[in-house]
Design an enzyme around this catalytic site. Structure first.
Site, mmCIF file in Angstrom:
data_model
loop_
_atom_site.group_PDB
_atom_site.id
_atom_site.type_symbol
_atom_site.label_atom_id
_atom_site.label_comp_id
_atom_site.label_asym_id
_atom_site.label_seq_id
_atom_site.Cartn_x
_atom_site.Cartn_y
_atom_site.Cartn_z
ATOM 1 N N HIS A 29 0.837 -1.208 0.000
ATOM 2 C CA HIS A 29 0.000 0.000 0.000
ATOM 3 C C HIS A 29 0.869 1.254 0.000
ATOM 4 O O HIS A 29 1.260 1.731 1.068
ATOM 5 C CB HIS A 29 -0.905 -0.017 1.235
ATOM 6 N N PRO A 119 -6.176 -5.238 11.028
ATOM 7 C CA PRO A 119 -7.627 -5.095 11.108
ATOM 8 C C PRO A 119 -7.921 -3.647 11.533
ATOM 9 O O PRO A 119 -7.518 -3.234 12.626
ATOM 10 C CB PRO A 119 -8.036 -6.093 12.193
ATOM 11 N N ASP A 156 -9.185 6.824 7.485
ATOM 12 C CA ASP A 156 -10.651 6.833 7.366
ATOM 13 C C ASP A 156 -11.234 5.503 7.827
ATOM 14 O O ASP A 156 -12.244 5.455 8.528
ATOM 15 C CB ASP A 156 -11.059 7.049 5.896
ATOM 16 N N ASN A 186 -7.668 11.623 4.164
ATOM 17 C CA ASN A 186 -7.478 11.743 2.711
ATOM 18 C C ASN A 186 -8.761 11.500 1.906
ATOM 19 O O ASN A 186 -8.757 11.599 0.678
ATOM 20 C CB ASN A 186 -6.345 10.828 2.223
ATOM 21 N N HIS A 260 -4.117 3.410 -3.345
ATOM 22 C CA HIS A 260 -4.267 2.803 -2.018
ATOM 23 C C HIS A 260 -3.480 1.510 -1.830
ATOM 24 O O HIS A 260 -2.642 1.423 -0.933
ATOM 25 C CB HIS A 260 -5.752 2.542 -1.714
ATOM 26 N N ARG A 355 -18.513 -18.231 38.888
ATOM 27 C CA ARG A 355 -18.272 -16.768 38.882
ATOM 28 C C ARG A 355 -18.048 -16.280 40.308
ATOM 29 O O ARG A 355 -17.249 -15.388 40.570
ATOM 30 C CB ARG A 355 -19.419 -16.012 38.204
ATOM 31 N N SER A 382 -22.701 -8.996 37.872
ATOM 32 C CA SER A 382 -22.917 -10.346 37.348
ATOM 33 C C SER A 382 -21.608 -11.097 37.152
ATOM 34 O O SER A 382 -21.554 -12.315 37.293
ATOM 35 C CB SER A 382 -23.627 -10.286 35.993
ATOM 36 N N GLU A 409 -17.658 -4.055 24.760
ATOM 37 C CA GLU A 409 -16.864 -5.288 24.863
ATOM 38 C C GLU A 409 -15.641 -5.246 23.957
ATOM 39 O O GLU A 409 -14.545 -5.644 24.347
ATOM 40 C CB GLU A 409 -17.726 -6.506 24.515
ATOM 41 N N PHE A 435 -20.888 -12.641 24.672
ATOM 42 C CA PHE A 435 -20.427 -11.390 24.069
ATOM 43 C C PHE A 435 -18.940 -11.398 23.725
ATOM 44 O O PHE A 435 -18.394 -10.360 23.338
ATOM 45 C CB PHE A 435 -20.821 -10.199 24.952
ATOM 46 N N HIS A 459 -21.660 -16.654 32.818
ATOM 47 C CA HIS A 459 -22.923 -17.033 32.179
ATOM 48 C C HIS A 459 -22.621 -17.879 30.947
ATOM 49 O O HIS A 459 -22.923 -17.511 29.814
ATOM 50 C CB HIS A 459 -23.753 -15.789 31.844
ATOM 51 N N HIS A 471 -28.715 -15.016 24.952
ATOM 52 C CA HIS A 471 -27.675 -14.871 25.970
ATOM 53 C C HIS A 471 -26.956 -16.185 26.290
ATOM 54 O O HIS A 471 -26.032 -16.202 27.086
ATOM 55 C CB HIS A 471 -28.286 -14.309 27.260
ATOM 56 N N ARG A 518 -23.123 -19.079 35.839
ATOM 57 C CA ARG A 518 -23.999 -18.222 36.642
ATOM 58 C C ARG A 518 -24.556 -19.026 37.813
ATOM 59 O O ARG A 518 -24.746 -18.498 38.910
ATOM 60 C CB ARG A 518 -25.163 -17.722 35.788
HETATM 61 C C1 LIG Z 1 -11.477 -4.566 9.794
HETATM 62 C C2 LIG Z 1 -10.931 -4.388 8.409
HETATM 63 N N1 LIG Z 1 -11.769 -4.392 7.366
HETATM 64 C C3 LIG Z 1 -11.304 -4.294 6.118
HETATM 65 C C4 LIG Z 1 -9.974 -4.187 5.886
HETATM 66 C C5 LIG Z 1 -9.458 -4.133 4.454
HETATM 67 N N2 LIG Z 1 -8.972 -2.752 4.181
HETATM 68 C C6 LIG Z 1 -7.691 -2.441 4.243
HETATM 69 S S1 LIG Z 1 -7.423 -0.802 4.046
HETATM 70 C C7 LIG Z 1 -9.077 -0.508 3.844
HETATM 71 C C8 LIG Z 1 -9.655 0.873 3.690
HETATM 72 C C9 LIG Z 1 -8.755 1.855 3.177
HETATM 73 O O1 LIG Z 1 -9.203 3.127 3.428
HETATM 74 P P1 LIG Z 1 -8.447 4.052 4.468
HETATM 75 O O2 LIG Z 1 -8.578 3.505 5.811
HETATM 76 O O3 LIG Z 1 -8.951 5.420 4.222
HETATM 77 O O4 LIG Z 1 -6.941 3.929 4.038
HETATM 78 P P2 LIG Z 1 -6.226 4.664 2.831
HETATM 79 O O5 LIG Z 1 -7.035 4.360 1.604
HETATM 80 O O6 LIG Z 1 -6.232 6.095 3.154
HETATM 81 O O7 LIG Z 1 -4.880 4.049 2.784
HETATM 82 C C10 LIG Z 1 -9.782 -1.688 3.923
HETATM 83 C C11 LIG Z 1 -11.253 -1.777 3.750
HETATM 84 C C12 LIG Z 1 -9.115 -4.178 6.997
HETATM 85 N N3 LIG Z 1 -7.800 -4.085 6.881
HETATM 86 N N4 LIG Z 1 -9.617 -4.255 8.243
#
Ligand SMILES: Cc1ncc(C[n+]2csc(CCOP(=O)(O)OP(=O)(O)O)c2C)c(N)n1
Length: 662
Positions: A29, A119, A156, A186, A260, A355, A382, A409, A435, A459, A471, A518
């Site tokens: 990227h 992520p 973003d 951006n 990107h 618990r 709880s 959570e 959860f 639980h 639940h 529980r």
């Molecule tokens: C939870 C999650 N969902 C989807 C992705 C796949 N993914 C990687 S970057 C991105 C979005 C890119 O947009 P932005 O965050 O604005 O990064 P930029 O384009 O500015 O590099 C996605 C959907 C991920 N890495 N994590």
């Protein structure tokens, strides 16, 4: 005053290395590093307190690249500022096996990387824990040795993810003023312009959560610097929304989603270097740019030395405690405290929910382990996680060991990652087992990056009763057991609960789930035993009266049930032994001989767990008898539900007898 020409050339070094790294790897990227290079240059050359020669210096500022896909930004910075583990050859090996430059940053691979990100939203979530741990540790050990900031570069995508809302709400509430977000604003994501899917006014959203928020031109170093200066003085956490152009410099792709997530391509790369005035070959950085970058990497050296003198002047006892805590070494007293508790439990034989047993264990453990920080996502009464001796963390007041995470959570599990990675604390956070679904992405990051968080998940089955199937977890134990390096314990009584707590605390390289009931349970461990029997994952709890025809396995609340079935079978003339399985996956990881010894050679193998069968076949085989759930639960008193779903001693004994007689 910032020398703009020098600044531009330094930022362009990041851009060039990032373009080259992605181009050579044929994947990655380039857009984010090129767009955010100005922000990173201002931060690393003027503000970030770090020393490239000491990546683990405890009082360094933390820099978290939440948008982990922009990893070349971080790797370029580590290289340019002189981290020994990031020679140019590692940039050239971007995304290759065993390199220090994996596709997304991994803290267990690369010195200088504070956490594993990728992520989207996880860095944002964990940063709250980093910033909170910093303040808590400062409250304990003093500002003289703990006095740093947490900077987050987020995108973003980070801010669109739901977890960001949990994180910013918690950080704003707690007034974590040392937390500073640099938002790479951006307006572009993968599908195209953000306007396709989002129209949130981010500064206003942050302001509503109690943050300071400003917008700046993310390519104007003076504006970025002024905003960081102001953020450092704020009594609130700060968002600096930096308007940038993704792929800055790329003649055709800049400002578009094409920048990107793929190599620019030979022609576009050439055009970008020309536009940036960067007349150098692949991975080439001229000495007049290398030198100021290296200087930035040593800029914090003096601060580190000052810190070391202050640290050395602290009393020896305080220092050794500080070091123990950062090294994740448990205090001496825990083993003895657990042994004493177990003796008492064997004598008292409390028939309590696990618990409650957990709370009884915590009364002892929280005294013995000062780094244990408890909390709950709004289920404290709880989850039974708040013992009498724990003061609460409050907004702006960080003396305490209990965190009210709110109904968040995911935010809780993410913050726990940050607390642990910051160092100094062992967090244990609680909610209902069901959860874990809401927390799982952060739990997975913990397992992947070896973070020893403890999840107190109460639980744990239909045994919770009337709240019904929304639940009542049925697939959750299996799902959690399936996460590599996640350890799941489901203790059967108060003694096992104490043992499982000890094992959770003794883990330093991965997370633990404690699945707790529980409902009240009869005690099953009736004799004192100095050893921790749960440590092997399973053990013979009750031998057969004579050569065993059946072995009955169970975890947690169903241990009581199989003990009763053992009695019924005995009355019917069938000898059965009972094996308690507090941790199925830990048991399956034992050496074969040890496993065989516990499984035994009885011809009939049966297991009971008020959950789906998934996973148990590894122990009882596909033809083994399983008493558990095959679908969702229902709303009714617990006792009726166990009967309704056929999870009873009678049903188990009958099934074994049928098999025995067939
Ligand atoms: C939870 C999650 N969902 C989807 C992705 C796949 N993914 C990687 S970057 C991105 C979005 C890119 O947009 P932005 O965050 O604005 O990064 P930029 O384009 O500015 O590099 C996605 C959907 C991920 N890495 N994590």
């Amino acid at each position: 005053m910032i020398d703009h020409d020098l600044h531009n050339r330094m930022a362009n070094a990041i851009r060039a290395l990032s373009m080259d790294g992605v181009e050579k790897a044929k994947s990655g990227h380039p857009g984010l590093p090129m767009g955010a290079a100005d922000i990173a240059t201002v931060l690393f050359t003027r503000f970030l307190k770090f020393d490239a020669a000491a990546p683990n210096w405890p009082d360094r500022d933390r820099f978290i690249l939440s948008a982990g896909h922009g990893s070349m930004l971080l790797y370029s910075l580590l290289h340019l500022t002189g981290y020994a583990s990031m020679p140019l050859s590692e940039l050239e090996r971007f995304r290759q096996l065993h390199s220090k430059t994996p596709g997304h940053p991994e803290n267990f691979v690369t010195p200088g990387v504070e956490m594993t990100t990728g992520p989207l939203g996880q860095g944002v979530g964990a940063s709250v824990g980093f910033a909170l741990a910093e303040r808590m540790l400062a409250a304990e050990f003093g500002d003289g040795v703990v006095d740093h900031h947490t900077f987050v570069l987020c995108s973003d995508g980070d801010l669109m993810e739901g977890i960001s809302q949990e994180a910013i709400a918690l950080a704003g509430h707690l007034k974590l003023s040392r937390l500073i977000f640099l938002f790479d604003d951006n307006g572009i994501s993968i599908d195209g312009p953000l306007s396709l899917a989002d129209s949130v006014d981010q500064p206003r959203r942050f302001e509503a959560a109690g943050w300071n928020a400003v917008r700046v031109d993310g390519h104007n170093p003076d504006a970025i610097a002024a905003a960081i200066e102001a953020a450092l003085k704020s009594d609130r956490p700060s968002l600096i929304a930096c308007k940038t152009t993704i792929g800055f410099g790329a003649p055709k792709k800049a400002g578009t989603s094409k920048a990107h997530g793929e190599p620019l391509g030979e022609e576009e790369l050439k055009g970008a270097k020309a536009a940036l005035g960067w007349n150098y070959g692949p991975f080439e950085v001229p000495e007049d740019i290398r030198a100021p970058w290296r200087e930035a990497g040593t800029r914090g050296g003096a601060a580190r030395q000052d810190w070391e003198s202050r640290y050395a002047a602290m009393p020896a006892g305080t220092r050794s405690e500080f070091e123990r805590r950062l090294a994740r070494r448990l205090p001496e007293g825990l083993g003895a405290a657990i042994a004493k508790l177990k003796d008492k439990l064997v004598t008292d034989k409390p028939a309590v929910a696990t618990r409650k047993a957990s709370e009884m264990a915590l009364e002892v453990i929280t005294e013995a382990v000062p780094e244990l920080v408890l909390g709950s996502a709004d289920l404290t009464p709880s989850n039974n996680t708040k013992t009498k001796n724990l003061a609460e963390i409050r907004p702006g007041s960080f003396v305490g060991r209990y965190i009210h995470y709110g109904i968040r959570e995911h935010g809780m599990a993410a913050a726990m990652n940050g607390i642990t990675l910051h160092g100094g604390y062992r967090p244990a956070g609680a909610t209902f087992l069901i959860f874990t679904d809401y927390a799982r992405p952060s739990m997975r990051i913990a397992a992947l990056s070896g973070i020893p968080s403890i999840y107190v998940m109460t639980h744990d089955s239909i045994g919770l009763g009337e709240d019904g199937p929304t639940h009542q977890p049925v697939e959750h134990l299996a799902a959690l057991r399936a996460i590599p390096n996640m350890r799941v314990f489901r203790p059967a009584d108060a003694v096992e609960t104490a043992e499982c707590w000890q094992l959770a605390l003794e883990r330093t390289d991965g997370p633990t789930v404690l699945a707790l009931t529980r409902q009240n349970l009869a005690p099953s461990r009736l004799v004192s035993d100095a050893s921790n029997r749960c440590a092997a994952g399973a053990y013979e709890l009750s031998p057969a009266d004579g050569p065993a025809r059946a072995t009955l396995f169970a975890s947690g609340s169903e241990v009581e049930l199989v003990l009763k079935a053992q009695g019924l079978l005995k009355a019917a003339g069938v000898a059965a032994r009972v094996v308690s399985v507090p941790s199925l996956e830990l048991f399956l990881a034992q050496p074969e001989a040890a496993r065989r010894a516990v499984i035994g050679d009885a011809p009939i193998l049966a297991a009971a767990e008020a959950a789906v069968r998934f996973g148990w076949d590894a122990l009882i085989g596909p033809d083994g008898i399983f008493i558990g759930m095959t679908g969702f639960g229902a709303s009714a008193p617990a006792k009726e539900l166990f009967k309704h779903f056929g999870i009873t001693a009678e049903a188990l004994a009958e099934a074994v007898l049928r098999r025995h007689n067939s």
